[in-house]
Design a protein around this motif. Structure first.
Motif, PDB file in Angstrom:
ATOM      1  N   ALA A  79     -12.442  79.998  19.315  1.00 38.05           N
ATOM      2  CA  ALA A  79     -12.590  81.367  18.805  1.00 38.05           C
ATOM      3  C   ALA A  79     -11.863  82.360  19.703  1.00 38.05           C
ATOM      4  CB  ALA A  79     -14.073  81.732  18.702  1.00 38.05           C
ATOM      5  N   MET A  80     -11.926  82.154  21.020  1.00 36.61           N
ATOM      6  CA  MET A  80     -11.268  83.075  21.951  1.00 36.61           C
ATOM      7  C   MET A  80      -9.753  82.933  21.898  1.00 36.61           C
ATOM      8  SD  MET A  80     -13.724  83.336  25.326  1.00 36.61           S
ATOM      9  CE  MET A  80     -13.636  81.591  25.765  1.00 36.61           C
ATOM     10  N   ALA A  81      -9.250  81.770  21.485  1.00 37.57           N
ATOM     11  CA  ALA A  81      -7.804  81.586  21.360  1.00 37.57           C
ATOM     12  C   ALA A  81      -7.253  82.351  20.162  1.00 37.57           C
ATOM     13  CB  ALA A  81      -7.472  80.100  21.228  1.00 37.57           C
ATOM     14  N   ALA A  82      -8.114  82.619  19.165  1.00 31.15           N
ATOM     15  CA  ALA A  82      -7.696  83.437  18.029  1.00 31.15           C
ATOM     16  C   ALA A  82      -7.381  84.845  18.510  1.00 31.15           C
ATOM     17  CB  ALA A  82      -8.795  83.465  16.968  1.00 31.15           C
ATOM     18  N   HIS A  83      -6.667  85.608  17.691  1.00 29.06           N
ATOM     19  CA  HIS A  83      -6.245  86.941  18.128  1.00 29.06           C
ATOM     20  C   HIS A  83      -7.397  87.936  18.153  1.00 29.06           C
ATOM     21  CE1 HIS A  83      -2.218  85.240  16.748  1.00 29.06           C
ATOM     22  NE2 HIS A  83      -2.227  85.272  18.067  1.00 29.06           N
ATOM     23  N   PHE A  84      -8.387  87.748  17.301  1.00 28.51           N
ATOM     24  CA  PHE A  84      -9.668  88.440  17.453  1.00 28.51           C
ATOM     25  C   PHE A  84     -10.722  87.734  16.625  1.00 28.51           C
ATOM     26  CE2 PHE A  84      -7.402  90.729  14.099  1.00 28.51           C
ATOM     27  CZ  PHE A  84      -8.356  90.890  13.096  1.00 28.51           C
ATOM     28  N   ARG A  85     -11.987  88.188  16.761  1.00 24.71           N
ATOM     29  CA  ARG A  85     -13.108  87.468  16.204  1.00 24.71           C
ATOM     30  C   ARG A  85     -14.052  88.380  15.424  1.00 24.71           C
ATOM     31  NH1 ARG A  85     -10.754  86.028  20.138  1.00 24.71           N
ATOM     32  NH2 ARG A  85     -11.142  88.072  21.023  1.00 24.71           N
ATOM     33  N   VAL A  86     -14.593  87.849  14.322  1.00 21.57           N
ATOM     34  CA  VAL A  86     -15.733  88.467  13.640  1.00 21.57           C
ATOM     35  C   VAL A  86     -16.831  87.411  13.620  1.00 21.57           C
ATOM     36  CG1 VAL A  86     -14.330  90.030  12.254  1.00 21.57           C
ATOM     37  CG2 VAL A  86     -14.889  87.769  11.348  1.00 21.57           C
ATOM     38  N   ALA A  87     -18.085  87.846  13.614  1.00 24.31           N
ATOM     39  CA  ALA A  87     -19.186  86.892  13.747  1.00 24.31           C
ATOM     40  C   ALA A  87     -20.281  87.150  12.729  1.00 24.31           C
ATOM     41  CB  ALA A  87     -19.774  86.957  15.162  1.00 24.31           C
ATOM     42  N   SER A  88     -20.962  86.091  12.343  1.00 23.11           N
ATOM     43  CA  SER A  88     -22.144  86.228  11.498  1.00 23.11           C
ATOM     44  C   SER A  88     -23.311  86.696  12.354  1.00 23.11           C
ATOM     45  CB  SER A  88     -22.487  84.889  10.839  1.00 23.11           C
ATOM     46  OG  SER A  88     -22.752  83.897  11.822  1.00 23.11           O
ATOM     47  N   ASP A  89     -24.291  87.302  11.709  1.00 27.61           N
ATOM     48  CA  ASP A  89     -25.411  87.844  12.486  1.00 27.61           C
ATOM     49  C   ASP A  89     -26.290  86.760  13.105  1.00 27.61           C
ATOM     50  OD1 ASP A  89     -26.615  87.002  10.117  1.00 27.61           O
ATOM     51  OD2 ASP A  89     -27.051  89.043   9.420  1.00 27.61           O
ATOM     52  N   ASN A  90     -26.091  85.505  12.687  1.00 29.95           N
ATOM     53  CA  ASN A  90     -26.841  84.406  13.303  1.00 29.95           C
ATOM     54  C   ASN A  90     -26.009  83.657  14.346  1.00 29.95           C
ATOM     55  OD1 ASN A  90     -25.059  83.097  11.504  1.00 29.95           O
ATOM     56  ND2 ASN A  90     -26.447  81.371  11.218  1.00 29.95           N
ATOM     57  N   ALA A  91     -24.861  84.197  14.705  1.00 30.56           N
ATOM     58  CA  ALA A  91     -23.970  83.519  15.652  1.00 30.56           C
ATOM     59  C   ALA A  91     -24.589  83.464  17.047  1.00 30.56           C
ATOM     60  CB  ALA A  91     -22.624  84.223  15.715  1.00 30.56           C
ATOM     61  N   ARG A  92     -24.324  82.367  17.721  1.00 31.14           N
ATOM     62  CA  ARG A  92     -24.728  82.185  19.108  1.00 31.14           C
ATOM     63  C   ARG A  92     -23.540  81.604  19.849  1.00 31.14           C
ATOM     64  NH1 ARG A  92     -27.999  84.728  17.029  1.00 31.14           N
ATOM     65  NH2 ARG A  92     -30.275  84.571  17.059  1.00 31.14           N
ATOM     66  N   MET A  93     -23.191  82.219  20.980  1.00 32.53           N
ATOM     67  CA  MET A  93     -21.978  81.822  21.689  1.00 32.53           C
ATOM     68  C   MET A  93     -22.256  81.538  23.152  1.00 32.53           C
ATOM     69  SD  MET A  93     -19.571  84.764  20.013  1.00 32.53           S
ATOM     70  CE  MET A  93     -20.170  85.397  18.444  1.00 32.53           C
ATOM     71  N   GLY A  94     -21.551  80.555  23.680  1.00 32.30           N
ATOM     72  CA  GLY A  94     -21.733  80.236  25.086  1.00 32.30           C
ATOM     73  C   GLY A  94     -20.817  79.133  25.553  1.00 32.30           C
ATOM     74  N   LEU A  95     -20.753  78.979  26.865  1.00 33.76           N
ATOM     75  CA  LEU A  95     -19.987  77.912  27.504  1.00 33.76           C
ATOM     76  C   LEU A  95     -20.966  77.090  28.354  1.00 33.76           C
ATOM     77  CD1 LEU A  95     -16.795  79.906  28.631  1.00 33.76           C
ATOM     78  CD2 LEU A  95     -17.025  78.386  26.648  1.00 33.76           C
ATOM     79  N   PRO A  96     -21.569  76.060  27.777  1.00 36.12           N
ATOM     80  CA  PRO A  96     -22.630  75.318  28.468  1.00 36.12           C
ATOM     81  C   PRO A  96     -22.144  74.168  29.347  1.00 36.12           C
ATOM     82  CG  PRO A  96     -22.433  74.526  26.220  1.00 36.12           C
ATOM     83  CD  PRO A  96     -21.412  75.639  26.375  1.00 36.12           C
ATOM     84  N   GLU A  97     -20.844  74.123  29.627  1.00 31.42           N
ATOM     85  CA  GLU A  97     -20.276  72.933  30.258  1.00 31.42           C
ATOM     86  C   GLU A  97     -20.908  72.580  31.602  1.00 31.42           C
ATOM     87  OE1 GLU A  97     -17.034  74.263  27.412  1.00 31.42           O
ATOM     88  OE2 GLU A  97     -18.575  75.200  28.655  1.00 31.42           O
TER      89      GLU A  97
END
Length: 260
Positions: A117-135
């Motif tokens: 998603a971050m590689a895209a030029h910009f982002r839109v999200a659904s209201d149930n979206a959850r984002m993270g880097l759990p590595e």
């Protein structure tokens, strides 16, 4: 071309690429990364495609991460090759496409999913979206550009916290951080991306490609972004789109850009 893990659809100048592994929450494996590279390359080279939207099947996940079973037993050398190949084939490739890429983030975007998603030029999200880097909860770090793009988008401190805690943020926090541009209901997410795509398509595709290149130059080590902008600005004067755009403005009519 038929794919095993993705779907593609071209409609009214917009190619929508949908990651279609619902049983795996659309997790990225090497085959999917290869298919995505191919689909993005074909869309970018197709003159009838003016905007690309990347999303995931269903309401649960955009991409819930990488397919850990593929690399759990990799050596140091194999791990480095995995990251390098993934960055070159997909993540860096997408970021530097001349065709605008909008990520429509539906549900979970974790690990490699958020990195895509971050590689895209910009982002839109659904209201149930959850984002993270759990590595780091797996004893590894983000390897598909996450340690570089996340600080660029949300700032160093917030990126450090997200990476160190391995936690998730919700859509409203992502909007507040500047990680996403807009939030919509899951039903209205892709229509919102398509609406924005429509606004983009009114403009010169040649100028947009130059703008993408100039913006990215400012985030590239050893490249003077201002100089890149000057060169791209000057190059625009030699395009048919510039002639049409300026002529249309002076004639007080809507421009009909040839895309050349």
């Amino acid at each position: 071309m038929d794919y095993n893990n993705i779907l593609t659809n071209l409609h009214n100048g917009v190619t929508t690429i949908t990651i279609n592994r619902p049983s795996k929450l659309n997790a990225l494996n090497s085959e999917t990364i290869g298919e995505l590279h191919d689909a993005f390359a074909k869309a970018d080279s197709d003159t009838s495609t003016k905007v690309i939207i990347i999303t995931g099947t269903g309401e649960k996940a955009f991409v819930a991460g990488a397919d850990i079973s593929e690399f759990a037993h990799f050596s140091v050398e194999e791990g480095a090759r995995l990251a390098r190949k993934g960055q070159e084939d997909l993540f860096d490739f997408v970021e530097n496409l001349s065709t605008p890429v909008i990520a429509a983030v539906n549900g979970f975007a974790l690990g490699g999913g958020l990195e895509l998603a971050m590689a895209a030029h910009f982002r839109v999200a659904s209201d149930n979206a959850r984002m993270g880097l759990p590595e780091v909860s797996l004893g590894v770090i983000p390897g598909y550009g996450g340690t570089q793009r996340l600080p660029q988008l949300v700032g160093k401190g917030r990126a450090m916290e997200m990476i160190m805690t391995a936690g998730m943020i919700d859509a409203n926090t992502a909007l507040d951080y500047g990680l996403v541009n807009h939030i919509a209901s899951i039903e209205e997410l892709v229509p919102l991306a398509e609406k924005i795509a429509g606004k983009i398509m009114r403009n010169s595709s040649v100028a947009i490609a130059a703008g993408i290149k100039a913006v990215n130059a400012g985030f590239t080590d050893g490249v003077n972004g201002y100089e890149a902008e000057i060169e791209a600005f000057g190059a625009c004067f030699g395009t048919e789109d510039f002639k049409e755009g300026t002529t249309a403005f002076l004639e007080k009519r809507k421009a009909d850009f040839p895309g050349k």
